[in-house]
Structures are given as C-alpha cells and as structure tokens.
Design an enzyme around this catalytic site. Structure first.
Site, PDB file in Angstrom:
ATOM      1  N   GLY A 192      85.964   1.240  71.925  1.00  0.00           N
ATOM      2  CA  GLY A 192      87.113   0.819  71.112  1.00  0.00           C
ATOM      3  C   GLY A 192      88.355   1.423  71.755  1.00  0.00           C
ATOM      4  O   GLY A 192      88.513   2.642  71.769  1.00  0.00           O
TER       5      GLY A 192
ATOM      6  N   GLY B  32      91.472   0.696  70.886  1.00  0.00           N
ATOM      7  CA  GLY B  32      92.621   0.455  70.005  1.00  0.00           C
ATOM      8  C   GLY B  32      93.398   1.749  69.801  1.00  0.00           C
ATOM      9  O   GLY B  32      93.413   2.626  70.675  1.00  0.00           O
TER      10      GLY B  32
ATOM     11  N   VAL C   6      92.974   4.439  67.773  1.00  0.00           N
ATOM     12  CA  VAL C   6      92.249   5.709  67.754  1.00  0.00           C
ATOM     13  C   VAL C   6      91.605   5.964  69.122  1.00  0.00           C
ATOM     14  O   VAL C   6      91.712   7.072  69.678  1.00  0.00           O
ATOM     15  CB  VAL C   6      91.165   5.738  66.643  1.00  0.00           C
ATOM     16  CG1 VAL C   6      90.374   7.039  66.708  1.00  0.00           C
ATOM     17  CG2 VAL C   6      91.799   5.574  65.265  1.00  0.00           C
ATOM     18  N   GLY C   7      90.970   4.938  69.691  1.00  0.00           N
ATOM     19  CA  GLY C   7      90.250   5.126  70.958  1.00  0.00           C
ATOM     20  C   GLY C   7      91.183   5.504  72.097  1.00  0.00           C
ATOM     21  O   GLY C   7      90.925   6.459  72.841  1.00  0.00           O
TER      22      GLY C   7
ATOM     23  N   ARG D 118      92.031  -0.288  58.389  1.00  0.00           N
ATOM     24  CA  ARG D 118      92.539  -0.751  57.094  1.00  0.00           C
ATOM     25  C   ARG D 118      93.966  -1.268  57.172  1.00  0.00           C
ATOM     26  O   ARG D 118      94.762  -0.805  57.970  1.00  0.00           O
ATOM     27  CB  ARG D 118      92.537   0.412  56.096  1.00  0.00           C
ATOM     28  CG  ARG D 118      91.212   0.648  55.485  1.00  0.00           C
ATOM     29  CD  ARG D 118      91.323   1.530  54.275  1.00  0.00           C
ATOM     30  NE  ARG D 118      91.775   2.877  54.567  1.00  0.00           N
ATOM     31  CZ  ARG D 118      92.088   3.761  53.636  1.00  0.00           C
ATOM     32  NH1 ARG D 118      92.027   3.415  52.354  1.00  0.00           N
ATOM     33  NH2 ARG D 118      92.464   4.964  53.959  1.00  0.00           N
TER      34      ARG D 118
ATOM     35  N   ASN E  20      82.345  -4.002  60.226  1.00  0.00           N
ATOM     36  CA  ASN E  20      82.218  -2.821  61.086  1.00  0.00           C
ATOM     37  C   ASN E  20      80.770  -2.402  61.284  1.00  0.00           C
ATOM     38  O   ASN E  20      80.414  -1.880  62.344  1.00  0.00           O
ATOM     39  CB  ASN E  20      83.051  -1.662  60.534  1.00  0.00           C
ATOM     40  CG  ASN E  20      84.539  -1.868  60.816  1.00  0.00           C
ATOM     41  OD1 ASN E  20      84.917  -2.865  61.428  1.00  0.00           O
ATOM     42  ND2 ASN E  20      85.364  -0.954  60.373  1.00  0.00           N
TER      43      ASN E  20
ATOM     44  N   VAL F 242      83.515   7.423  64.506  1.00  0.00           N
ATOM     45  CA  VAL F 242      84.826   7.477  63.840  1.00  0.00           C
ATOM     46  C   VAL F 242      85.037   6.248  62.940  1.00  0.00           C
ATOM     47  O   VAL F 242      85.728   6.321  61.920  1.00  0.00           O
ATOM     48  CB  VAL F 242      85.967   7.563  64.891  1.00  0.00           C
ATOM     49  CG1 VAL F 242      87.330   7.634  64.224  1.00  0.00           C
ATOM     50  CG2 VAL F 242      85.772   8.768  65.809  1.00  0.00           C
TER      51      VAL F 242
ATOM     52  N   HIS G 281      84.220  10.795  53.107  1.00  0.00           N
ATOM     53  CA  HIS G 281      85.587  10.639  53.590  1.00  0.00           C
ATOM     54  C   HIS G 281      86.393   9.895  52.538  1.00  0.00           C
ATOM     55  O   HIS G 281      85.960   8.880  52.039  1.00  0.00           O
ATOM     56  CB  HIS G 281      85.527   9.818  54.887  1.00  0.00           C
ATOM     57  CG  HIS G 281      86.832   9.693  55.587  1.00  0.00           C
ATOM     58  ND1 HIS G 281      87.800  10.671  55.589  1.00  0.00           N
ATOM     59  CD2 HIS G 281      87.327   8.693  56.344  1.00  0.00           C
ATOM     60  CE1 HIS G 281      88.828  10.271  56.310  1.00  0.00           C
ATOM     61  NE2 HIS G 281      88.563   9.068  56.776  1.00  0.00           N
TER      62      HIS G 281
HETATM   63  P1  NAD Z   1      92.262  -0.748  66.210  1.00  0.00           P
HETATM   64  O1  NAD Z   1      92.217  -2.089  65.588  1.00  0.00           O
HETATM   65  O2  NAD Z   1      93.532  -0.258  66.798  1.00  0.00           O
HETATM   66  O3  NAD Z   1      91.157  -0.678  67.377  1.00  0.00           O
HETATM   67  C1  NAD Z   1      89.839  -1.103  67.209  1.00  0.00           C
HETATM   68  C2  NAD Z   1      89.340  -1.569  68.569  1.00  0.00           C
HETATM   69  O4  NAD Z   1      87.947  -1.888  68.448  1.00  0.00           O
HETATM   70  C3  NAD Z   1      90.042  -2.836  69.078  1.00  0.00           C
HETATM   71  O5  NAD Z   1      90.592  -2.597  70.371  1.00  0.00           O
HETATM   72  C4  NAD Z   1      88.912  -3.862  69.142  1.00  0.00           C
HETATM   73  O6  NAD Z   1      89.048  -4.802  70.208  1.00  0.00           O
HETATM   74  C5  NAD Z   1      87.709  -2.958  69.340  1.00  0.00           C
HETATM   75  N1  NAD Z   1      86.439  -3.611  69.046  1.00  0.00           N
HETATM   76  C6  NAD Z   1      86.137  -4.484  68.054  1.00  0.00           C
HETATM   77  N2  NAD Z   1      84.864  -4.886  68.159  1.00  0.00           N
HETATM   78  C7  NAD Z   1      84.336  -4.254  69.231  1.00  0.00           C
HETATM   79  C8  NAD Z   1      83.073  -4.251  69.843  1.00  0.00           C
HETATM   80  N3  NAD Z   1      82.056  -4.986  69.358  1.00  0.00           N
HETATM   81  N4  NAD Z   1      82.886  -3.487  70.942  1.00  0.00           N
HETATM   82  C9  NAD Z   1      83.887  -2.744  71.443  1.00  0.00           C
HETATM   83  N5  NAD Z   1      85.119  -2.700  70.897  1.00  0.00           N
HETATM   84  C10 NAD Z   1      85.335  -3.445  69.813  1.00  0.00           C
HETATM   85  O7  NAD Z   1      91.717   0.269  65.111  1.00  0.00           O
HETATM   86  P2  NAD Z   1      91.893   1.876  65.115  1.00  0.00           P
HETATM   87  O8  NAD Z   1      93.129   2.244  64.385  1.00  0.00           O
HETATM   88  O9  NAD Z   1      91.678   2.362  66.491  1.00  0.00           O
HETATM   89  O10 NAD Z   1      90.671   2.295  64.177  1.00  0.00           O
HETATM   90  C11 NAD Z   1      89.352   2.171  64.645  1.00  0.00           C
HETATM   91  C12 NAD Z   1      88.345   2.507  63.532  1.00  0.00           C
HETATM   92  O11 NAD Z   1      88.438   3.892  63.208  1.00  0.00           O
HETATM   93  C13 NAD Z   1      88.579   1.762  62.212  1.00  0.00           C
HETATM   94  O12 NAD Z   1      87.342   1.394  61.648  1.00  0.00           O
HETATM   95  C14 NAD Z   1      89.257   2.786  61.351  1.00  0.00           C
HETATM   96  O13 NAD Z   1      89.087   2.547  59.979  1.00  0.00           O
HETATM   97  C15 NAD Z   1      88.539   4.033  61.790  1.00  0.00           C
HETATM   98  N6  NAD Z   1      89.198   5.289  61.472  1.00  0.00           N
HETATM   99  C16 NAD Z   1      88.408   6.298  60.998  1.00  0.00           C
HETATM  100  C17 NAD Z   1      88.958   7.509  60.700  1.00  0.00           C
HETATM  101  C18 NAD Z   1      88.071   8.623  60.211  1.00  0.00           C
HETATM  102  O14 NAD Z   1      88.583   9.592  59.660  1.00  0.00           O
HETATM  103  N7  NAD Z   1      86.791   8.580  60.403  1.00  0.00           N
HETATM  104  C19 NAD Z   1      90.334   7.716  60.855  1.00  0.00           C
HETATM  105  C20 NAD Z   1      91.116   6.667  61.357  1.00  0.00           C
HETATM  106  C21 NAD Z   1      90.530   5.447  61.681  1.00  0.00           C
END
Ligand code: NAD
Length: 309
Positions: free
Chosen positions: A11, A13, A15-16, A84, A97, A120, A177
């Site tokens: 990922g 995006g 966070v990644g 979200r 997800n 995450v 969480h």
């Molecule tokens: P984002 O939309 O910016 O990025 C998500 C990325 O995942 C995108 O680049 C998308 O192309 C990629 N993706 C989708 N399907 C995929 C697949 N099958 N294989 C590989 N990549 C794939 O979202 P974000 O802000 O980076 O958030 C990512 C996740 O982390 C969300 O589910 C969010 O809710 C979660 N999150 C969790 C916490 C926590 O405390 N655990 C905190 C913040 C965000």
C-alpha cells in the site's frame, strides 16, 4: 557482503508512503513499496530515493507491483485498503479491506516466510486476524498497530495540557482501536509522577474522550482520507523494535489465548516486541472496571469477525 534489513510496505498511499519516508530516514534497511496501482509506488519510491543524498540516508527504496520483489523481507507492513471518509466508521471498511488484506498477506507470506507482519489496515483488530489466518504464520509474527497511535495521541494531548515535553509522558492504552479503546489513567505518568498530580480528573476525562475520537477529528479536517503521519510513525516504531531486536514494551494488537481473560481474538495489550515479533504479552494489574471495558472491546471485535465469516 552482509545484506541490509529489508522492509516491504504494502500500500503506497498516505500511510504506506509516509512509513517508507520514516523508515528510510531512520536507515532501517532497504525498502520495497508495493501497490496494486501501477506507477504510484515506483514514482514515490524513486522520489524518496532521490531525497537520500540530501538527507544522508543509505537505503535503497524501490516501488513495485510484483510480490517477487518483496522476497525475503524481514518485516512486512500492510497498509493496503480503503481509508475512512467523513461519516464512515472503521467497521464500514470491513468487507472491502478484508479481501485486500487477505490477498496481500497470502502473497507476502509466500515470498517472505520468515518475516514479521505489522498490520495497519482498518478495522485494525479484525484485519490483523484476517492477515494472521491468511499468512499461516505463528501468532507471534503477526501483530497489529493501533495502541501506539492511540497512546501517542493521548500523550500528545497530556503534554500539551501539562505544558511539558511529550518525551516525558508514559502511558498505556488497551483494547480495540477507536471507540472501544481503554486508556489506563493508573498507568499514565509524567516522568514517573502520577498524571493526576498535573491534570485534574475532569480535564483528563476530556483528554480520554478526545483520544477516542482522535481518528475522526482528523478525518473531519481532511475530508478525503484519514490520518497518516502519526499512524505511519507508529508502524515504523514497531518495525524498528523488530529489526533491531530492541525488546520494546509497546501497546500492540496481539492474539490472546487467555490473557486478561480473553481468548481467540486480537486485542490491544502491552507486549515485548523483538526480532521474532511478540516475545511476551504483559498482563498488567487493572481495575474491574477497566477489565470489563477490555472484555467488551474484545467482544466487539469477535462479533465483527463473526459477521465477516
Ligand atoms: P490510501 O487510500 O492513501 O492508500 C491505500 C493504498 O492501498 C492505495 O495506494 C491503494 O492503491 C492500495 N491498495 C488497495 N488495494 C490494494 C491491493 N490489493 N494491494 C496493494 N495495494 C492496494 O489510504 P491510507 O490513508 O494510506 O490508509 C491505509 C489503511 O490504513 C486504511 O485502511 C486506513 O483505515 C488504515 N489506517 C489504520 C490506522 C491504524 O491506527 N491502524 C491509522 C490510519 C490508517
């Protein structure tokens, strides 16, 4: 030549990509940024690599759409999935997800059978269970990130209120969480001094509530996504603890088999995190009220998993 540690981040995006930034700047190892979207991980990785001469970090950062490039990673951080938007709960992300996290964990496990997975994606406590099942790994090597973030928010608000350094705040947040998290005021100190000597109870209660709502506060500002600086920093702190075998005591989502009277579910608890993942779940003494809140939080996760099945 001994090889550097290898970290895969799935990922690319918000966070990644930000996790890649923190991990590279800390020189934790070489990084593969993988995404289903073509070009995005490659572009972000190249851009980050090109920052290395300026910032002075030696870390190869590569983007990819191919799991073969993730082979033999030491740590895999899974951030793939939807984030979200205003009006959505973390549970609203569940079905989509779960499919994404399952496929990512299966493929990553195939290429890195000895890695520790840090999950995450949300809803966190359910996604870490999905990833654990899909990986076929022992429970110690699949761990969820939420408690460090929730604790960081709590610590930041306490430091601000008390007018002291964030570094001097020690705190512990248990449970799932989000809304069902259980901040332990009894375990909150400022340089070892009980927090109640600095902040009055009613103000502390407000801080606890703001911590519970910490995610949505940011979603409501951003509107197009959710928090990522603090979440990615927290995931990278876990990766660092694992890669350097630091044996840090951190609140993480761990699979419980009787600890705290809870079984068969991932739940946020303090653990010792080292090179093999979770070395031990620490059972702290908590009040009956806190235990009841923790069990309720775990029950909520169990119900969500049952709905998913
Ligand atoms: P984002 O939309 O910016 O990025 C998500 C990325 O995942 C995108 O680049 C998308 O192309 C990629 N993706 C989708 N399907 C995929 C697949 N099958 N294989 C590989 N990549 C794939 O979202 P974000 O802000 O980076 O958030 C990512 C996740 O982390 C969300 O589910 C969010 O809710 C979660 N999150 C969790 C916490 C926590 O405390 N655990 C905190 C913040 C965000």
């Amino acid at each position: 030549m001994p090889r550097r540690n290898k970290i895969t981040i799935i990922g690319s995006g918000n966070v990644g990509a930000t996790a890649a930034h923190w991990a590279a700047s800390k020189e934790l190892g070489d990084i593969i940024l993988l995404d289903i979207a073509e070009g995005i991980p490659q572009g972000k990785a190249l851009d980050l690599f090109e920052a290395s001469p300026v910032e002075g970090f030696d870390s190869n950062v590569k983007g990819s759409n191919d799991y073969a490039d993730t082979a033999d990673s030491d740590v895999v951080i899974i951030t793939a999935g939807l984030a979200r938007k205003p009006g959505m709960s973390r549970d609203d992300l569940m079905k989509t997800n779960a499919g994404i996290v399952k496929s990512c964990a299966e493929q990553a496990a195939k290429f890195s059978p000895n890695a520790v997975f840090v999950i995450v994606s949300n809803p966190l406590d359910v996604m870490v269970y999905v990833a654990w099942k899909a990986s076929g790994f022992p429970k110690e090597r699949v761990v969820g990130m939420a408690g460090i973030l929730d604790t960081a928010r709590y610590r930041a608000f306490i430091a601000e209120e008390a007018g002291v350094s964030v570094e001097d705040i020690q705190a512990l947040v248990l449970g799932g969480h989000g809304d069902s998290m259980v901040p332990l005021i009894s375990c909150t100190t400022i340089a070892g001094i009980p927090v109640t000597e600095f902040i009055k109870q009613d103000k502390l209660d407000q801080i606890v509530q703001r911590t519970r709502d910490g995610g949505i506060e940011i979603v409501n500002y951003l509107k197009t996504g959710s928090a990522y600086y603090a979440p990615s920093a927290a995931a990278v702190q876990m990766a660092e603890a694992i890669l350097k075998d630091k044996k840090r005591v951190l609140p993480c989502a761990a699979y419980l088999e009787g600890e705290y009277g809870i079984s068969g579910v991932y739940c946020g608890v303090p653990v010792i995190l080292g090179k093999d993942g979770i070395e031990r779940v620490i059972e702290v003494k908590i009040t009956d009220e806190e235990r009841a809140a923790l069990v309720k939080s775990a029950d909520h996760v169990k119900e969500t998993i049952a709905r998913l099945d």
